[in-house]
Scaffold this active site. Structure first.
Site, PDB file in Angstrom:
ATOM      1  N   ALA A  61     -28.077  16.281 -45.839  1.00 26.98           N
ATOM      2  CA  ALA A  61     -27.811  17.487 -46.618  1.00 26.98           C
ATOM      3  C   ALA A  61     -28.834  17.550 -47.742  1.00 26.98           C
ATOM      4  O   ALA A  61     -29.436  16.539 -48.095  1.00 26.98           O
ATOM      5  CB  ALA A  61     -26.400  17.424 -47.177  1.00 26.98           C
ATOM      6  N   GLY A 100     -26.148  14.146 -43.054  1.00 23.27           N
ATOM      7  CA  GLY A 100     -25.973  15.371 -42.279  1.00 23.27           C
ATOM      8  C   GLY A 100     -26.928  15.452 -41.093  1.00 23.27           C
ATOM      9  O   GLY A 100     -26.616  16.088 -40.087  1.00 23.27           O
ATOM     10  N   GLU A 103     -25.244  13.657 -38.461  1.00 25.20           N
ATOM     11  CA  GLU A 103     -24.072  14.449 -38.051  1.00 25.20           C
ATOM     12  C   GLU A 103     -24.491  15.588 -37.119  1.00 25.20           C
ATOM     13  O   GLU A 103     -23.800  15.889 -36.149  1.00 25.20           O
ATOM     14  CB  GLU A 103     -23.344  14.965 -39.298  1.00 25.20           C
ATOM     15  CG  GLU A 103     -22.639  13.813 -40.026  1.00 25.20           C
ATOM     16  CD  GLU A 103     -22.053  14.218 -41.372  1.00 25.20           C
ATOM     17  OE1 GLU A 103     -22.805  14.809 -42.173  1.00 25.20           O
ATOM     18  OE2 GLU A 103     -20.875  13.953 -41.621  1.00 25.20           O
ATOM     19  N   GLU A 123     -24.153   8.246 -47.132  1.00 27.99           N
ATOM     20  CA  GLU A 123     -23.459   9.048 -48.146  1.00 27.99           C
ATOM     21  C   GLU A 123     -22.818   8.208 -49.252  1.00 27.99           C
ATOM     22  O   GLU A 123     -22.828   8.607 -50.416  1.00 27.99           O
ATOM     23  CB  GLU A 123     -22.395   9.935 -47.482  1.00 27.99           C
ATOM     24  CG  GLU A 123     -22.950  11.167 -46.779  1.00 27.99           C
ATOM     25  CD  GLU A 123     -23.406  10.914 -45.347  1.00 27.99           C
ATOM     26  OE1 GLU A 123     -23.577   9.735 -44.967  1.00 27.99           O
ATOM     27  OE2 GLU A 123     -23.599  11.889 -44.603  1.00 27.99           O
TER      28      GLU A 123
HETATM   29  C1  3H9 Z   1     -25.385  14.182 -46.747  1.00 25.36           C
HETATM   30  O1  3H9 Z   1     -26.147  14.325 -45.825  1.00 25.36           O
HETATM   31  C2  3H9 Z   1     -24.001  14.688 -46.796  1.00 25.36           C
HETATM   32  C3  3H9 Z   1     -23.472  15.157 -45.472  1.00 25.36           C
HETATM   33  O2  3H9 Z   1     -22.737  14.161 -44.825  1.00 25.36           O
HETATM   34  C4  3H9 Z   1     -22.448  16.253 -45.659  1.00 25.36           C
HETATM   35  C5  3H9 Z   1     -22.868  17.584 -45.941  1.00 25.36           C
HETATM   36  C6  3H9 Z   1     -21.748  18.587 -45.819  1.00 25.36           C
HETATM   37  N1  3H9 Z   1     -32.087  16.130 -50.320  1.00 25.36           N
HETATM   38  O3  3H9 Z   1     -37.575   9.158 -50.675  1.00 25.36           O
HETATM   39  P1  3H9 Z   1     -38.853   9.900 -50.669  1.00 25.36           P
HETATM   40  C7  3H9 Z   1     -36.763  14.380 -51.510  1.00 25.36           C
HETATM   41  S1  3H9 Z   1     -25.886  13.325 -48.125  1.00 25.36           S
HETATM   42  C8  3H9 Z   1     -33.007  16.658 -51.135  1.00 25.36           C
HETATM   43  O4  3H9 Z   1     -39.860   9.596 -51.716  1.00 25.36           O
HETATM   44  P2  3H9 Z   1     -39.716   8.622 -48.244  1.00 25.36           P
HETATM   45  C9  3H9 Z   1     -37.007  13.367 -52.607  1.00 25.36           C
HETATM   46  O5  3H9 Z   1     -36.326  13.691 -53.784  1.00 25.36           O
HETATM   47  C10 3H9 Z   1     -27.594  13.001 -47.863  1.00 25.36           C
HETATM   48  N2  3H9 Z   1     -34.209  16.074 -51.378  1.00 25.36           N
HETATM   49  O6  3H9 Z   1     -39.558   9.847 -49.233  1.00 25.36           O
HETATM   50  C11 3H9 Z   1     -38.524  13.453 -52.739  1.00 25.36           C
HETATM   51  O7  3H9 Z   1     -38.806  14.628 -53.478  1.00 25.36           O
HETATM   52  P3  3H9 Z   1     -40.152  14.740 -54.376  1.00 25.36           P
HETATM   53  C12 3H9 Z   1     -27.789  11.827 -47.008  1.00 25.36           C
HETATM   54  C13 3H9 Z   1     -34.448  14.913 -50.753  1.00 25.36           C
HETATM   55  O8  3H9 Z   1     -40.626   9.076 -47.167  1.00 25.36           O
HETATM   56  C14 3H9 Z   1     -38.977  13.687 -51.309  1.00 25.36           C
HETATM   57  O9  3H9 Z   1     -37.843  14.201 -50.607  1.00 25.36           O
HETATM   58  N3  3H9 Z   1     -29.202  11.533 -46.892  1.00 25.36           N
HETATM   59  C15 3H9 Z   1     -33.526  14.329 -49.889  1.00 25.36           C
HETATM   60  O10 3H9 Z   1     -40.020   7.376 -48.988  1.00 25.36           O
HETATM   61  C16 3H9 Z   1     -39.458  12.445 -50.615  1.00 25.36           C
HETATM   62  O11 3H9 Z   1     -38.460  11.445 -50.719  1.00 25.36           O
HETATM   63  C17 3H9 Z   1     -29.826  10.687 -47.721  1.00 25.36           C
HETATM   64  O12 3H9 Z   1     -29.227  10.107 -48.605  1.00 25.36           O
HETATM   65  C18 3H9 Z   1     -32.299  14.983 -49.668  1.00 25.36           C
HETATM   66  N4  3H9 Z   1     -31.360  14.508 -48.839  1.00 25.36           N
HETATM   67  O13 3H9 Z   1     -38.271   8.419 -47.614  1.00 25.36           O
HETATM   68  C19 3H9 Z   1     -31.277  10.495 -47.452  1.00 25.36           C
HETATM   69  N5  3H9 Z   1     -34.046  13.167 -49.415  1.00 25.36           N
HETATM   70  O14 3H9 Z   1     -41.283  14.629 -53.401  1.00 25.36           O
HETATM   71  C20 3H9 Z   1     -32.027  10.245 -48.693  1.00 25.36           C
HETATM   72  C21 3H9 Z   1     -35.276  13.063 -49.960  1.00 25.36           C
HETATM   73  O15 3H9 Z   1     -40.003  16.062 -55.024  1.00 25.36           O
HETATM   74  N6  3H9 Z   1     -33.468  10.181 -48.471  1.00 25.36           N
HETATM   75  N7  3H9 Z   1     -35.516  14.102 -50.766  1.00 25.36           N
HETATM   76  O16 3H9 Z   1     -40.066  13.575 -55.326  1.00 25.36           O
HETATM   77  C22 3H9 Z   1     -34.091   9.063 -48.112  1.00 25.36           C
HETATM   78  O17 3H9 Z   1     -33.472   8.036 -47.880  1.00 25.36           O
HETATM   79  C23 3H9 Z   1     -35.601   9.107 -48.065  1.00 25.36           C
HETATM   80  O18 3H9 Z   1     -36.021  10.246 -48.767  1.00 25.36           O
HETATM   81  C24 3H9 Z   1     -36.200   9.142 -46.643  1.00 25.36           C
HETATM   82  C25 3H9 Z   1     -37.728   9.377 -46.765  1.00 25.36           C
HETATM   83  C26 3H9 Z   1     -35.938   7.817 -45.938  1.00 25.36           C
HETATM   84  C27 3H9 Z   1     -35.633  10.253 -45.813  1.00 25.36           C
END
Ligand code: 3H9
Length: 694
Positions: A61, A100, A103, A123
């Protein structure tokens, strides 16, 4: 954001392109629903491949939407729509399918992934539970035990393990798009598998839920989400799909608005912002392809291991052969420990050790890109090291000191090319602790500062820029913590009551236990230096304990007594007698746990605000990261400043004023008062300003 549909014969390929991580924004959710409708209406399509552009599959999400009211189409409906599609959808996963994103993949009839992909429901790390069927579909697909593991830990699994668990149907070798299309052509001819929502949850053994609850409670510390996730999985195993979805959604929405979730989101964005400070955008760091460490003690060895773990060749320099051998042995011991804990293989340990060259010859550093000094905290010794480095190193080599208390301006004074000098303050154990304070001197060049941040990224550390003052950011606040803890002793509290209060607040250890573990002598040494500078550090009891050589566990006693071979702290009559003598003139009172914690945490907040006021830290969130990653401040409280916002800045100021009238804390600083008046701290590129910040 774009969602495009291409045709490969009878297979439709839906490509999501929503940089940087294909997060499920409202626009993307809407576009996915429209893609399902369009493809449902197309009789020529036999199956659909869902694939993503860029570095990852859908990473979840859009976390930045969490502070706002949810807008339709809601993700559970999007997933249901994909699951109910007329033709089977195949999720083609690379990078990370998280939250998400996974999901959505669970709504697809099939999932395939490249070997390097990872899949997870992280999450709980954001203080929430999955909100689009994760806790309901996952146990139906892989069974409750594996689902509990994945959801309550939040840790992703790799593609191979996902295949083993039945989470994905195939690992694709070679090009993902081609492989997924071939897979889709193949399954299009076969009968469809039953949608996950219609499958039953496999039964569990008697007692499974009770023992899972005990385990999850122990691991979750004070975080609420893991236990809520467990309840949701249990509920999903005991009720029908629709009820389970309703229960999950209700829990998700309740947690989404919680203070823990707000704090964990704050940490999430602060951690991602920290490695790329806006004031350094456009500044190119120097290349670091080789490194050296001067000093092979605990810190030096840990730093050398951190550098090797990141793949850099390392030279370890010590003053003589015996010291070189001791330093190498320290490094070897850390690698051996990593093998024992299963962090690396024996082969990796051998390979990493082979990349360390020990020597007492500074001449070996003539072509090294980065040298980090980690010798004894003595200004004369450190200056000698930098004089030698100035003679042998390339003029563009970056030279860093790992000092934790001395002034890097003074250490570097006299070194040639002072623009390539900076402080890199690692935390012990340096190969484990995530925090790196980066301390520019008055002369540090921007590209050298940028090199510090680039190094942190390479080492997987959280970098925070700190200005020069006694203790930089972290240890400066630590001094306040310790002084407050002693103040409390003089007013009726005991060391064990203070420690218990701080553990109840969420710290892994109280201030007195922590001092006994680390040793009281280092702080005594720093107080001595402060007194020589004309300051008056407050530590009446600690000073007397140090005079008696009660330095903590290592000397058999400190704030507590210890029986030989036993690290369990026992209340000490000697300490109680000293406290009674020192507190004779102070009014004594009975303390509630919350009051004890306030008396320590709120002055930390005040010191943090002072640090911002002086520009020692540029961003409030940087201070939060320092306390979380260097000092065990509970992540689910978001760091001291986030915690103060949660308590209400006006309340914090009022409480501090009361403590200061009682002689129990300093009065709130100007910046904290102004922040309370104007509604918060906010940050702009290059510094903190006061305003209505979040
Ligand atoms: C969810 O999904 C809830 C659902 O179950 C229910 C819904 C109803 N959103 O980490 P990075 C941005 S909860 C918005 O440096 P990497 C981050 O801020 C979510 N922005 O990259 C950064 O921005 P900026 C569950 C996000 O390559 C840029 O992307 N998912 C999100 O080292 C790059 O991020 C997670 O918790 C996001 N979800 O790693 C996943 N994610 O460039 C969290 C990232 O402006 N994310 N950004 O600074 C991660 O674990 C890592 O970002 C990922 C990539 C492994 C994907």
């Amino acid at each position: 954001m774009t969602v495009t549909i291409a045709r490969e014969g009878a297979i439709a390929v839906v490509t999501v392109d929503n940089p940087p991580v294909n997060a499920l924004s409202q626009a993307l959710r809407q576009a996915l629903v429209e893609a399902v409708a369009e493809l449902n209406a197309d009789e020529a399509v036999k199956a659909v491949v869902l694939i993503c552009a860029g570095r990852t599959f859908i990473a979840g999400a859009d976390v930045s939407e969490f502070g706002k009211p949810p807008r339709p189409p809601h993700l559970p409906d999007v997933v249901a729509c994909i699951e109910d599609a007329k033709r089977p959808w195949v999720a083609a996963i690379h990078g990370s399918a998280l939250g998400g994103g996974l999901e959505v993949a669970l709504g697809c009839a099939y999932r395939v992934a490249v070997a390097s992909a990872s899949l997870g429901l992280p999450e709980v790390k954001l203080g929430i539970i999955p909100g689009a069927g994760g806790t309901v579909r996952l146990p139906r697909l892989i069974g409750p035990a594996a689902a509990v593991d994945m959801v309550t830990s939040g840790s992703p699994v790799g593609a191979k393990k996902a295949e083993m668990l039945g989470l994905i149907d195939a690992v694709i070798d070679g090009d993902l798009r081609t492989g997924a299309i071939a897979f889709a052509n193949d399954v299009a001819e076969k009968p469809l598998p039953e949608p996950i929502s219609r499958r039953a949850v496999p039964a569990v053994e008697a007692g499974f839920w009770e023992s899972a609850e005990t385990e999850v409670t122990a691991k979750a510390k004070r975080e609420v989400a893991p236990l809520k996730a467990l309840s949701s999985i249990r509920n999903a195993s005991e009720t029908d799909f629709a009820d389970a979805m309703a229960f999950e959604r209700e829990t998700f929405l309740e947690l989404r608005g919680s203070s823990q979730a707000a704090a964990l989101r704050h940490v999430f964005f602060a951690e991602r912002a920290a490695p790329r400070p806006p004031e350094l955008s456009g500044v190119t760091p120097r290349n670091v392809r080789s490194a050296a460490v001067v000093g092979g003690g605990t810190m030096g060895a840990g730093i050398a291991v951190a550098l090797r773990d990141a793949g850099l060749p390392v030279v370890l320099v010590e003053r003589d052969k015996a010291a070189v051998e001791r330093g190498l042995a320290n490094i070897r011991a850390i690698f051996d420990g990593s093998v024992k804990r299963g962090r690396i293989t024996q082969e990796a340990a051998v390979e990493r050790m082979a990349g360390v060259t020990g020597s007492e010859d500074y001449g070996l550093l003539s072509d090294t890109d980065l040298v980090i000094e980690a010798v004894f905290e003595d200004i004369a010794v450190k200056r000698t090291v930098f004089t030698k480095l100035s003679e042998v190193c390339r003029p563009d080599a970056v030279l860093a000191t790992n000092t934790s208390y001395l002034d890097p301006n003074v250490i570097s004074g006299g070194a040639s090319h002072p623009e390539r000098f900076l402080g890199l303050h690692f935390f012990s154990p340096a190969n484990v602790m995530k925090l790196l304070e980066i301390v520019p001197t008055a002369t540090t060049a921007p590209d050298v500062l940028a090199t510090g941040f680039a190094l942190a990224r390479l080492l997987g550390k959280i970098p925070v820029r700190a200005g020069i003052c006694d203790g930089f950011i972290g240890n400066r606040i630590l001094k306040v913590t310790r002084a407050q803890a002693e103040r409390l002793l003089l007013c009726g509290a005991t060391p064990s009551a203070v420690d218990a209060a701080m553990r109840a607040f969420g710290l892994p250890m109280g201030p007195f236990e922590a001092q006994d573990l680390g040793g009281l002598d280092i702080a005594a040494f720093q107080r001595k230096a402060a007194r020589e500078r004309g300051e008056a550090p407050f530590a009446p009891v600690a000073d007397r304990l140090c005079a008696m050589e009660r330095h903590g566990q290592k000397s058999g006693g400190g704030w507590y007594d210890y029986h030989p071979g036993d690290r369990t702290p026992k209340a000490s009559d000697i300490v109680a007698a000293i406290i009674a003598e020192e507190s004779a003139v102070m009014p004594q009172r009975n303390w509630a746990q919350g009051e004890l914690a306030d008396c320590i945490v709120l002055p930390m907040v005040n010191e943090a605000a002072g640090i911002l006021e002086e520009g020692v830290a540029l961003r409030a969130s940087d201070i939060d990261l320092v306390k979380i990653h260097g000092y065990g401040f509970p992540r689910c409280r978001g760091g001291p400043i986030q915690y103060a916002k949660h308590r209400g800045l006006k309340t914090v100021v009022a409480l501090l004023e009361r403590l200061s009238v009682e002689g129990l804390a300093d009065a709130p600083c100007k910046l904290l008062r102004r922040a309370a008046e104007s509604g918060g701290f906010t940050t702009v590129a290059g510094g903190t300003v006061i305003g209505n910040g979040s």
